[in-house]
Design a protein around this motif. Sequence first.
Motif, mmCIF file in Angstrom:
data_model
loop_
_atom_site.group_PDB
_atom_site.id
_atom_site.type_symbol
_atom_site.label_atom_id
_atom_site.label_comp_id
_atom_site.label_asym_id
_atom_site.label_seq_id
_atom_site.Cartn_x
_atom_site.Cartn_y
_atom_site.Cartn_z
ATOM 1 N N THR A 101 -16.003 6.322 -3.777
ATOM 2 C CA THR A 101 -15.275 6.548 -2.359
ATOM 3 C C THR A 101 -14.326 7.678 -2.931
ATOM 4 N N ASN A 102 -13.635 8.130 -2.013
ATOM 5 C CA ASN A 102 -12.610 9.071 -1.969
ATOM 6 C C ASN A 102 -11.383 8.441 -2.214
ATOM 7 N N ASP A 103 -11.201 7.160 -2.431
ATOM 8 C CA ASP A 103 -10.122 6.285 -2.720
ATOM 9 C C ASP A 103 -9.783 6.228 -4.315
ATOM 10 N N ILE A 104 -11.228 6.346 -4.977
ATOM 11 C CA ILE A 104 -11.181 6.137 -6.362
ATOM 12 C C ILE A 104 -11.406 7.231 -7.047
ATOM 13 N N LYS A 105 -10.744 7.565 -8.238
ATOM 14 C CA LYS A 105 -11.098 8.616 -9.001
ATOM 15 C C LYS A 105 -11.354 7.975 -10.354
ATOM 16 N N TYR A 106 -12.604 7.756 -10.924
ATOM 17 C CA TYR A 106 -12.962 6.883 -11.827
ATOM 18 C C TYR A 106 -12.984 7.696 -13.280
ATOM 19 N N PHE A 107 -12.563 7.146 -14.469
ATOM 20 C CA PHE A 107 -12.360 7.914 -15.594
ATOM 21 C C PHE A 107 -12.628 6.661 -16.745
ATOM 22 N N GLU A 166 -3.101 3.563 -11.282
ATOM 23 C CA GLU A 166 -4.040 2.743 -10.426
ATOM 24 C C GLU A 166 -3.709 2.919 -8.955
ATOM 25 N N GLU A 167 -2.241 2.626 -8.940
ATOM 26 C CA GLU A 167 -1.764 2.714 -7.437
ATOM 27 C C GLU A 167 -2.176 4.155 -6.710
ATOM 28 N N LYS A 168 -2.257 5.188 -7.683
ATOM 29 C CA LYS A 168 -2.949 6.268 -7.035
ATOM 30 C C LYS A 168 -4.425 6.594 -6.965
ATOM 31 N N GLU A 207 -14.843 18.376 -10.344
ATOM 32 C CA GLU A 207 -13.581 19.124 -10.808
ATOM 33 C C GLU A 207 -12.343 18.709 -10.042
ATOM 34 N N ASP A 208 -12.371 18.450 -8.946
ATOM 35 C CA ASP A 208 -11.313 18.057 -7.975
ATOM 36 C C ASP A 208 -10.862 16.553 -8.501
ATOM 37 N N ASP A 209 -11.604 15.695 -9.261
ATOM 38 C CA ASP A 209 -11.374 14.591 -9.606
ATOM 39 C C ASP A 209 -10.203 14.792 -10.940
ATOM 40 N N VAL A 210 -10.812 15.899 -11.679
ATOM 41 C CA VAL A 210 -9.945 16.077 -13.094
ATOM 42 C C VAL A 210 -8.691 16.634 -12.707
ATOM 43 N N LYS A 211 -8.679 17.536 -11.613
ATOM 44 C CA LYS A 211 -7.720 18.031 -11.166
ATOM 45 C C LYS A 211 -6.564 17.024 -10.443
ATOM 46 N N THR A 212 -6.959 16.071 -9.801
ATOM 47 C CA THR A 212 -6.181 14.812 -9.530
ATOM 48 C C THR A 212 -5.674 14.201 -10.391
ATOM 49 N N LEU A 213 -6.524 13.842 -11.575
ATOM 50 C CA LEU A 213 -6.105 13.191 -12.800
ATOM 51 C C LEU A 213 -4.935 13.750 -13.515
ATOM 52 N N LEU A 214 -5.106 14.957 -13.675
ATOM 53 C CA LEU A 214 -3.985 15.753 -14.512
ATOM 54 C C LEU A 214 -2.854 15.977 -13.652
ATOM 55 N N SER A 215 -2.741 16.016 -12.548
ATOM 56 C CA SER A 215 -1.565 16.029 -11.575
ATOM 57 C C SER A 215 -0.810 14.759 -11.542
ATOM 58 N N ASN A 216 -1.492 13.676 -11.724
ATOM 59 C CA ASN A 216 -0.871 12.450 -11.501
ATOM 60 C C ASN A 216 -0.173 12.094 -12.912
ATOM 61 N N MET A 217 -1.149 12.444 -13.835
ATOM 62 C CA MET A 217 -0.580 12.168 -15.113
ATOM 63 C C MET A 217 0.751 12.878 -15.409
ATOM 64 N N GLU A 218 0.641 14.208 -15.411
ATOM 65 C CA GLU A 218 1.945 15.038 -15.326
ATOM 66 C C GLU A 218 2.954 14.355 -14.809
ATOM 67 N N ASN A 219 3.141 13.985 -13.420
ATOM 68 C CA ASN A 219 4.064 13.261 -12.620
ATOM 69 C C ASN A 219 4.495 12.063 -13.442
#
Length: 376
Positions: free
Chosen positions: A6-12, A311-313, A358-370
């Motif tokens: 789902t859009n709620d989960i970015k799975y890595f 996980e909260e994100k 690619e959107d998943d990866v961008k979301t991952l990196l943005s949140n990891m940086e923060n």
Amino acid sequence: MKSPLTNDIKYFDYNATHPPFAEILETCLADYLSGYYNPSGITRFSLKNQGKIEQTRKYFANLTQGQEKQFVFSATGTEANYLLIQSLRVLFPNLDSVIVSPLEHSSMYAALESYGFSAELIQTDLSGVINLFDLEKKLKENPRPVVCIYAGNETGVIQPAEAISKLTKKYDQLYYSDLMQGFCKTDVPFSIFDGYTFSGHKIGGGMGAALTYLPKPNPNFHLFGGGNQENNHRAGTENTFAIECFKQVAEIQMRDLEKKNKRLSEFQSLIEEKLETLGCEIIAKLSKRLPNTTFLILPIQAVDFFLLGMEEKGILVSTGSSCKSRAREASKSLLYMGYSEEEALRCIRISTGYFTTEDDVKTLLSNMENLILKFQ
């Protein structure tokens, strides 16, 4: 294929479990609901289900250039590894030790212990690749079978299987390998292994089916008695639903392997280049690795809070092997490679797969940086 995420989960965390191919599982479930007959029965309905199992066995034999009767279906990767090691005990009833990589899944070491083998570990270093000179030294001093994983569960490092095979053949020894992470993720030289294992849930086939390839069709290799299923190697009713899912998903994964890996390799470069600018250290970066796996040391101490924040994100990553990550123990693989316990406890694994975008990866990196900047 439509992603089940789902859009709620970015799975890595694909190396722990690949999300199921929902359309395949739904189709196979519909077949099972209308054709649920025990494949060991004597009716034509049962024989039809047994035929499906044998067709799947034939598919994997053709794919790997192996012998059909040497493939045994079981329920899990752990069970498959136990059968693999049990075959060693039957072949070598007086053998007391085996040469083993220090990079195996915990189930492999447990299986060796259960069947009375001590594991003499091959040296490795920060590269995550076994030391071939040390392997040959051990083979020369005391020739024994070799067990070496093909692709690391945590690091994704691919071992030099062809070189290992040459050494084992030089000393007339068997070469076994856990292919759980390598199967359907990279080209695997199946023919050089005397025995190996892989599993359906690692490729998106859902839980419930795994395979062991045995070194020969010996009826004395058997996990359970009490029935003649799986050519007498594993008593118990086969999971026809899971086995059919396994086959159909493998067909998709192998068909799309080259295209998928090109995309995942691009994601891997994007992830690692960005995280290095944030102070992360990529484990075994210069070694040959799976294109879907990045194992890294975070530049922060608050790893638990970092994981909770991710996980909260709605972003799921892991600390390594799923069988051990919940305990938050330092990875033994990393310790053997030469990392300190403190460094090992700051590691996380990012693993991508068929449905990663690619959107998943961008979301991952943005949140990891923060989060990294927040906890530094």
